[in-house]
Design a protein around this motif. Structure first.
Motif, short mmCIF file in Angstrom:
data_model
loop_
_atom_site.label_atom_id
_atom_site.label_comp_id
_atom_site.label_asym_id
_atom_site.label_seq_id
_atom_site.Cartn_x
_atom_site.Cartn_y
_atom_site.Cartn_z
N GLN A 22 0.77 -1.02 -0.01
CA GLN A 22 0.04 0.12 -0.07
C GLN A 22 0.81 1.32 -0.13
O GLN A 22 0.26 2.32 -0.30
CB GLN A 22 -0.98 0.02 1.24
N GLU A 23 2.25 1.15 0.14
CA GLU A 23 3.02 2.18 0.52
C GLU A 23 4.48 2.08 0.43
O GLU A 23 4.88 0.79 0.71
CB GLU A 23 2.64 3.39 1.77
N PRO A 24 5.34 2.94 0.07
CA PRO A 24 6.72 2.64 0.23
C PRO A 24 7.25 2.10 1.58
O PRO A 24 6.68 2.77 2.78
CB PRO A 24 7.33 4.07 -0.11
N GLY A 25 8.05 1.24 1.68
CA GLY A 25 8.47 0.69 2.98
C GLY A 25 7.94 -0.50 3.11
O GLY A 25 8.17 -1.45 4.14
N ILE A 26 6.84 -1.01 2.24
CA ILE A 26 6.25 -2.46 2.53
C ILE A 26 6.48 -3.21 1.34
O ILE A 26 6.13 -2.83 0.25
CB ILE A 26 4.48 -2.35 2.73
N LEU A 27 7.26 -4.39 1.40
CA LEU A 27 7.42 -5.10 0.17
C LEU A 27 6.47 -5.78 -0.44
O LEU A 27 5.60 -6.63 0.71
CB LEU A 27 8.65 -5.99 0.60
N LYS A 28 6.18 -6.07 -1.59
CA LYS A 28 5.10 -6.91 -2.02
C LYS A 28 5.85 -8.34 -2.14
O LYS A 28 6.62 -8.48 -2.98
CB LYS A 28 4.89 -6.43 -3.51
N GLN A 29 5.02 -9.16 -1.21
CA GLN A 29 5.82 -10.52 -1.11
C GLN A 29 4.84 -11.45 -0.38
O GLN A 29 4.15 -10.95 0.37
CB GLN A 29 6.98 -10.24 -0.30
N ASP A 30 4.66 -12.50 -0.74
CA ASP A 30 3.75 -13.85 -0.34
C ASP A 30 4.64 -14.34 0.50
O ASP A 30 5.74 -15.07 0.11
CB ASP A 30 3.41 -14.58 -1.29
N PHE A 31 4.14 -14.34 1.92
CA PHE A 31 5.01 -15.09 2.99
C PHE A 31 5.27 -16.65 2.69
O PHE A 31 6.35 -17.00 3.10
CB PHE A 31 4.32 -14.78 4.59
N MET A 32 4.40 -17.26 2.27
CA MET A 32 4.41 -18.60 1.79
C MET A 32 5.05 -18.93 0.83
O MET A 32 5.72 -19.88 0.50
CB MET A 32 2.83 -19.07 1.27
N GLU A 33 5.78 -17.81 -0.21
CA GLU A 33 6.57 -17.97 -1.01
C GLU A 33 8.13 -17.48 -0.78
O GLU A 33 8.83 -17.44 -1.49
CB GLU A 33 6.02 -17.28 -2.39
N MET A 34 8.18 -16.85 0.38
CA MET A 34 9.53 -16.46 0.87
C MET A 34 10.48 -17.65 0.82
O MET A 34 10.28 -18.63 1.33
CB MET A 34 9.35 -15.67 2.23
N SER A 35 11.68 -17.28 0.38
CA SER A 35 12.73 -18.35 0.55
C SER A 35 12.90 -18.49 2.14
O SER A 35 13.42 -17.69 2.93
CB SER A 35 14.11 -18.01 -0.17
N LEU A 36 13.07 -19.75 2.41
CA LEU A 36 13.39 -20.40 3.67
C LEU A 36 14.88 -19.90 4.24
O LEU A 36 15.65 -19.75 3.40
CB LEU A 36 13.18 -21.95 4.05
N PRO A 37 14.97 -19.22 5.50
CA PRO A 37 16.15 -18.87 6.03
C PRO A 37 17.48 -19.98 5.69
O PRO A 37 17.45 -21.00 5.83
CB PRO A 37 15.99 -18.61 7.61
N CYS A 38 18.32 -19.28 5.32
CA CYS A 38 19.64 -20.10 5.02
C CYS A 38 20.45 -20.22 6.23
O CYS A 38 21.33 -21.02 6.53
CB CYS A 38 20.66 -19.59 3.90
N ASP A 39 20.60 -18.89 6.99
CA ASP A 39 21.10 -19.00 8.33
C ASP A 39 20.49 -18.15 9.45
O ASP A 39 19.45 -17.63 9.05
CB ASP A 39 22.85 -18.40 8.23
N ALA A 40 21.15 -17.94 10.62
CA ALA A 40 20.47 -17.08 11.54
C ALA A 40 20.38 -15.67 11.38
O ALA A 40 19.39 -15.09 11.49
CB ALA A 40 21.32 -17.23 12.95
N ALA A 41 20.95 -15.30 10.33
CA ALA A 41 20.93 -13.79 9.82
C ALA A 41 19.50 -13.58 8.96
O ALA A 41 18.96 -12.24 9.09
CB ALA A 41 21.95 -13.48 9.15
N ASP A 42 19.03 -14.45 8.51
CA ASP A 42 17.98 -14.50 7.89
C ASP A 42 16.50 -14.84 8.68
O ASP A 42 15.57 -14.54 8.27
CB ASP A 42 17.84 -15.44 6.56
N GLN A 43 17.09 -15.23 9.82
CA GLN A 43 15.71 -15.34 10.68
C GLN A 43 15.33 -13.91 11.67
O GLN A 43 15.93 -12.93 11.46
CB GLN A 43 16.09 -16.56 11.64
N PHE A 44 14.08 -14.24 12.16
CA PHE A 44 13.63 -13.04 12.92
C PHE A 44 13.29 -13.42 14.57
O PHE A 44 13.00 -14.61 14.85
CB PHE A 44 12.27 -12.51 12.29
N HIS A 45 13.40 -12.33 15.25
CA HIS A 45 13.25 -12.48 16.60
C HIS A 45 11.80 -12.52 16.91
O HIS A 45 11.17 -13.18 17.81
CB HIS A 45 13.81 -11.35 17.53
#
Length: 286
Positions: free
Chosen positions: A144-167
């Motif tokens: 809806q606005e800049p700062g929000i990525l157009k992305q389907d969560f179910m199609e996001m690449s799975l994390p390769c390492d801890a740096a790609d994960q979230f708290h």
């Protein structure tokens, strides 16, 4: 009185629908009209999913036209955004900030931040985004606005390492948007893969990952197939422990701590409470 002229509605893809009434006059919508639009959108999505499952492409296409006539995804998002405005009860992420404030206070005087994934983000100015101790990644099917990525969560690449994960992962009124019960179970399982206990930068501090979950209260309290106990069982099987919970007349807010990695159990769709007024919201885990 002259007869009203019928308006011809042009069918467009979900991501390109731009209903003028919502761009120019969405602030005039009553709370009742907002709720009705959201309910119609969910109902049509469910019907389309059922048609696709039965491989009835003709029916699925007809329902798609109805979805567009109802305003499409953008109208749903604008209605949801209006529903979270201050005059309609405010921003749901304020509960998240309040609940994790003890952890945020430990970051004072450091340059460390907690990494947050906000799925279905509608704004870059909510309480979550404005907190200086959070590094927020915002995604949505239709930005809806800049700062929000157009992305389907179910199609996001799975994390390769801890740096790609979230708290922290925020699913605020997102799980109920998924049109089928199996997809909801897959979304919860996917959240586990994206949560990690990696140390914060420039600090030995480790934060136990958490999932912020917001659902319409009726999904849990008035469903044939999902109760608070069953939701607890599903989440526990994935290694989650309920840390905080708050229920209002319309929504249920929960903060789940992911304490351990477990192999999820299977949960099928079964009647847990009966009644003609019950809804059919369900979560299936395979």
């Amino acid at each position: 009185m002259a007869p009203r002229r019928s308006r011809t509605k042009k069918t467009l893809s979900l991501s390109r629908t731009r209903p003028p009434i919502f761009r120019a006059k969405h602030t005039a919508l009553s709370s009742k009209a907002t709720r009705n639009l959201i309910r119609r959108h969910h109902r049509l999505l469910k019907k389309r999913a059922q048609a696709l499952k039965s491989r009835d492409e003709v029916l699925a296409e007809k329902i798609e036209v109805q979805i567009q006539q109802n305003g499409g995804l953008e109208s749903y998002q604008l209605a949801s955004k209006l529903g979270q405005s201050l005059e309609r009860g405010g921003d749901s992420s304020k509960f998240l900030i309040d609940w994790i404030s003890p952890h945020l206070s430990r970051l004072e005087g450091t340059k460390s931040k907690l990494r947050v994934l906000e799925v279905g983000a509608l704004s870059t100015k909510n309480a979550c985004s404005m907190n200086p101790y959070l590094d927020v990644t915002r995604i949505d099917l239709n930005s809806q606005e800049p700062g929000i990525l157009k992305q389907d969560f179910m199609e996001m690449s799975l994390p390769c390492d801890a740096a790609d994960q979230f708290h922290i992962i925020s699913l605020s009124l997102v799980l109920n948007y998924v049109p089928d019960a199996i997809g909801r179970g897959e979304m919860l399982k996917r959240c586990v893969a994206f949560l990690g206990k990696s140390p914060l930068s420039e600090s030995s501090l480790q934060i136990t990952p958490r999932l912020f979950l917001v659902l319409p209260v009726a999904c849990v309290t008035n469903s044939r197939y999902l109760t608070e106990r069953r939701l607890q069982e599903i989440m526990s099987s994935m290694g989650f422990v309920l840390e905080k919970s708050k229920e209002t007349s319309k929504l249920i807010f929960q903060l789940w701590k992911h304490s351990q990695g477990l192999q999820p159990k299977r949960f099928k769709k079964e009647i847990l409470r009966s009644g003609k007024t019950k809804n059919n919201f369900a979560i299936i885990v395979k």
